[in-house]
Scaffold this motif. Structure first.
Motif, PDB file in Angstrom:
ATOM      1  N   ASP A  76       0.843  -1.197   0.000  1.00 20.59           N
ATOM      2  CA  ASP A  76       0.000   0.000   0.000  1.00 20.59           C
ATOM      3  C   ASP A  76       0.873   1.239   0.000  1.00 20.59           C
ATOM      4  O   ASP A  76       1.993   1.234   0.530  1.00 20.59           O
ATOM      5  CB  ASP A  76      -0.921   0.026   1.230  1.00 20.59           C
ATOM      6  CG  ASP A  76      -2.170  -0.812   1.026  1.00 20.59           C
ATOM      7  OD1 ASP A  76      -2.948  -0.493   0.117  1.00 20.59           O
ATOM      8  OD2 ASP A  76      -2.343  -1.799   1.764  1.00 20.59           O
ATOM      9  N   THR A 109       0.527   5.515   0.686  1.00 18.37           N
ATOM     10  CA  THR A 109      -0.251   6.656   1.148  1.00 18.37           C
ATOM     11  C   THR A 109       0.578   7.917   0.995  1.00 18.37           C
ATOM     12  O   THR A 109       1.738   7.953   1.418  1.00 18.37           O
ATOM     13  CB  THR A 109      -0.655   6.491   2.627  1.00 18.37           C
ATOM     14  OG1 THR A 109      -1.405   5.293   2.773  1.00 18.37           O
ATOM     15  CG2 THR A 109      -1.504   7.671   3.089  1.00 18.37           C
ATOM     16  N   GLY A 134      -3.788  13.360   4.146  1.00 15.73           N
ATOM     17  CA  GLY A 134      -3.228  12.368   3.237  1.00 15.73           C
ATOM     18  C   GLY A 134      -4.303  11.746   2.388  1.00 15.73           C
ATOM     19  O   GLY A 134      -5.501  11.964   2.600  1.00 15.73           O
ATOM     20  N   TYR A 135      -3.871  10.983   1.393  1.00 10.87           N
ATOM     21  CA  TYR A 135      -4.814  10.225   0.569  1.00 10.87           C
ATOM     22  C   TYR A 135      -4.129   8.927   0.146  1.00 10.87           C
ATOM     23  O   TYR A 135      -2.894   8.832   0.142  1.00 10.87           O
ATOM     24  CB  TYR A 135      -5.267  11.028  -0.660  1.00 10.87           C
ATOM     25  CG  TYR A 135      -4.221  11.137  -1.751  1.00 10.87           C
ATOM     26  CD1 TYR A 135      -4.207  10.264  -2.831  1.00 10.87           C
ATOM     27  CD2 TYR A 135      -3.239  12.120  -1.691  1.00 10.87           C
ATOM     28  CE1 TYR A 135      -3.236  10.362  -3.816  1.00 10.87           C
ATOM     29  CE2 TYR A 135      -2.277  12.225  -2.670  1.00 10.87           C
ATOM     30  CZ  TYR A 135      -2.278  11.341  -3.733  1.00 10.87           C
ATOM     31  OH  TYR A 135      -1.312  11.434  -4.700  1.00 10.87           O
ATOM     32  N   HIS A 136      -4.920   7.943  -0.202  1.00  6.15           N
ATOM     33  CA  HIS A 136      -4.370   6.649  -0.603  1.00  6.15           C
ATOM     34  C   HIS A 136      -4.029   6.677  -2.087  1.00  6.15           C
ATOM     35  O   HIS A 136      -4.878   6.966  -2.930  1.00  6.15           O
ATOM     36  CB  HIS A 136      -5.355   5.525  -0.295  1.00  6.15           C
ATOM     37  CG  HIS A 136      -5.554   5.315   1.171  1.00  6.15           C
ATOM     38  ND1 HIS A 136      -4.575   4.798   1.982  1.00  6.15           N
ATOM     39  CD2 HIS A 136      -6.596   5.600   1.992  1.00  6.15           C
ATOM     40  CE1 HIS A 136      -5.008   4.742   3.228  1.00  6.15           C
ATOM     41  NE2 HIS A 136      -6.228   5.234   3.264  1.00  6.15           N
ATOM     42  N   HIS A 153      -2.152   7.806  10.689  1.00  4.37           N
ATOM     43  CA  HIS A 153      -2.566   6.807   9.696  1.00  4.37           C
ATOM     44  C   HIS A 153      -3.270   5.632  10.364  1.00  4.37           C
ATOM     45  O   HIS A 153      -4.238   5.076   9.829  1.00  4.37           O
ATOM     46  CB  HIS A 153      -1.338   6.322   8.918  1.00  4.37           C
ATOM     47  CG  HIS A 153      -1.644   5.663   7.614  1.00  4.37           C
ATOM     48  ND1 HIS A 153      -2.543   4.638   7.467  1.00  4.37           N
ATOM     49  CD2 HIS A 153      -1.154   5.881   6.367  1.00  4.37           C
ATOM     50  CE1 HIS A 153      -2.590   4.248   6.208  1.00  4.37           C
ATOM     51  NE2 HIS A 153      -1.763   5.000   5.514  1.00  4.37           N
ATOM     52  N   LEU A 158       4.945   5.375   2.657  1.00 11.66           N
ATOM     53  CA  LEU A 158       4.281   6.652   2.888  1.00 11.66           C
ATOM     54  C   LEU A 158       5.072   7.747   2.187  1.00 11.66           C
ATOM     55  O   LEU A 158       6.307   7.747   2.224  1.00 11.66           O
ATOM     56  CB  LEU A 158       4.207   6.987   4.381  1.00 11.66           C
ATOM     57  CG  LEU A 158       3.665   5.927   5.341  1.00 11.66           C
ATOM     58  CD1 LEU A 158       3.600   6.498   6.757  1.00 11.66           C
ATOM     59  CD2 LEU A 158       2.307   5.425   4.904  1.00 11.66           C
TER      60      LEU A 158
END
Length: 435
Positions: free
Chosen positions: A131, A133, A165-167, A350, A363
């Motif tokens: 993932d 972010t 933040g955003y994914h 987060h 990140l």
């Protein structure tokens, strides 16, 4: 984050070019994944202009205990299992590598046989990124962008209360050196009656640091601010490419989509928290009148040592500059100290809602600009939205990136009494859009 003998500025390596190397002296020893010519991917450590084959070193009797455990976890062409081990084994490996590579080491000949010339190797993503972010903690960038749309209120009311933040998209992250294809998408000019679809005409860069996650947390739990640094395995450079014209049309109400998901570029070496210890500083004090962070985001130790003093540079190489034999044009000279929130605050926020981070997650800090015009971490800032183009020594002008342009990001820790260390380059050239 204590200092020890591995940080000694007088420490020298028998790898001669490592002594005084701008990025990879013996005081750094970053971790990565490489493949020698014709060989399989394997774990490595940068030293000068060479790469030490960590996988090969494990096959000797030169690593024992926690250091051997760390090297064993680094197998398989990705470092996720090593990142998951946390600081103990990582520090043990660093200490042992420092012993093996120092000037006068009796094991020199055995270790030298495991060195590869970096120029003859291919560097890969150091871990499988589950993932990604992207945060927005560069306050000067946020203010510069906000002024272009909201001159009277450049920062939205939440900015100084919560790490925004955003994914992002993990699948399109690539290591330095891989070209970036100009994206296509839907955009709408201010004076156009209808949107149109086609290649982005306002392609931009973003100067960021990347944060590699080590041990994660279980779903439904959170990481307290005082423990957040224990979950950080290292750092890299990150260019989160942005298509500003596509972004302007699509970002409301849910944020960027096609304008961001086409590519992000990272430097391929994981610079460990231990290597960066000499360059930790206190978080700069907030301006008078700024709100105090909520208690779950506030830790005195983090405030006193949670920021970094790292020089951050953005260079632009164009076809015209290269044809004329001219050096790249410096767009920005910024510093990591301009982050409004610390890395620990990013990690804690987060997970504060129960999100589970995993080893190898990445990140991004968001664009790190400085307060001055020559410290802008993106072209949309440096050219005031394209209204004031950069004028290059070749006679070219740039409002945004054109096909054939190359962006190079650099980061270095420089402090009196300590050896300079760097991140290695984060670079990519822009290719034309596919029809």
């Amino acid at each position: 984050m204590t200092l020890d003998h591995t940080h000694d500025a007088m420490l020298r390596s028998w790898v001669k070019e490592a002594n005084g190397h701008p990025d990879f002296p013996i005081q750094n020893l970053p971790l990565g994944v490489f493949s020698p010519e014709g060989g399989a991917q394997r774990a490595g450590v940068a030293i000068g202009d060479h790469i030490l084959d960590l996988t090969g070193l494990l096959g000797t009797d030169l690593l024992q205990g926690e250091a051997a455990r760390a090297a064993e976890a680094a197998g398989g062409g990705a470092l996720n299992a090593l990142l998951a081990l946390g600081a103990g084994p990582r520090r043990a490996l660093r200490a042992r590598l420092s012993e093996l590579l120092r000037e006068g080491a009796p094991e020199r000949d055995r270790v030298a046989a495991l060195l590869h010339e970096a120029a003859a190797c291919t560097l890969h993503l150091p871990a499988r990124i589950g993932d990604y972010t992207d945060f927005y903690v560069g306050i000067h960038h946020a203010e510069n962008i906000g002024k272009q749309f909201r001159p009277d209120q450049p920062l939205l009311p939440n900015y100084k209360h919560v790490p925004i933040g955003y994914h992002g998209r993990a699948s399109s992250i690539r290591p330095s050196g891989i070209p970036v294809r100009r994206p296509r998408g839907q955009s709408k000019a201010p004076d156009a009656g209808m949107p149109s679809f086609g290649p982005s005409s306002r392609l931009d860069l973003e100067l960021e640091l990347g944060v590699w996650i080590g041990p994660g947390n279980d779903l439904g739990t959170s990481i307290p601010i005082g423990e957040a640094q224990d979950h950080v395995a290292g750092y890299c450079l990150l260019n989160d490419w942005s298509a500003r014209d596509i972004q302007a049309w699509e970002y409301q109400p849910l944020g960027p989509f096609l304008s961001k998901n086409f590519a992000s570029t990272i430097s391929p070496w994981i610079v460990t928290p231990e290597a960066l210890s000499p360059f930790r500083i206190a978080q700069p004090p907030r301006s008078e009148g700024d709100p105090r962070p909520l208690s779950y985001l506030l830790d005195e130790a983090d405030q006193s040592r949670g920021a970094f003093d790292l020089r951050l540079d953005v260079l632009l190489s164009t076809p015209g500059l290269r044809e004329a034999g001219l050096p790249p044009h410096r767009i920005s000279a910024s510093n990591a100290r301009h982050m409004y929130w610390t890395v620990a605050q990013m990690v804690t926020h987060h997970t504060s809602g129960g999100c589970n981070l995993q080893p190898g997650d990445l990140l991004g800090t968001g664009t790190i600009s400085g307060p001055d015009r020559d410290a802008c971490g993106s072209l949309v800032e440096a050219t005031l939205g394209g209204r004031e183009p950069l004028r290059l020594a070749s006679g070219e002008e740039r409002r945004f990136l054109e096909d054939g342009d190359e962006i190079i990001l650099q980061a270095r820790g420089v402090r009196e009494g300590f050896a300079q260390i760097g991140f290695g380059e984060c670079r990519a050239v822009i290719l034309g859009a596919v029809a």
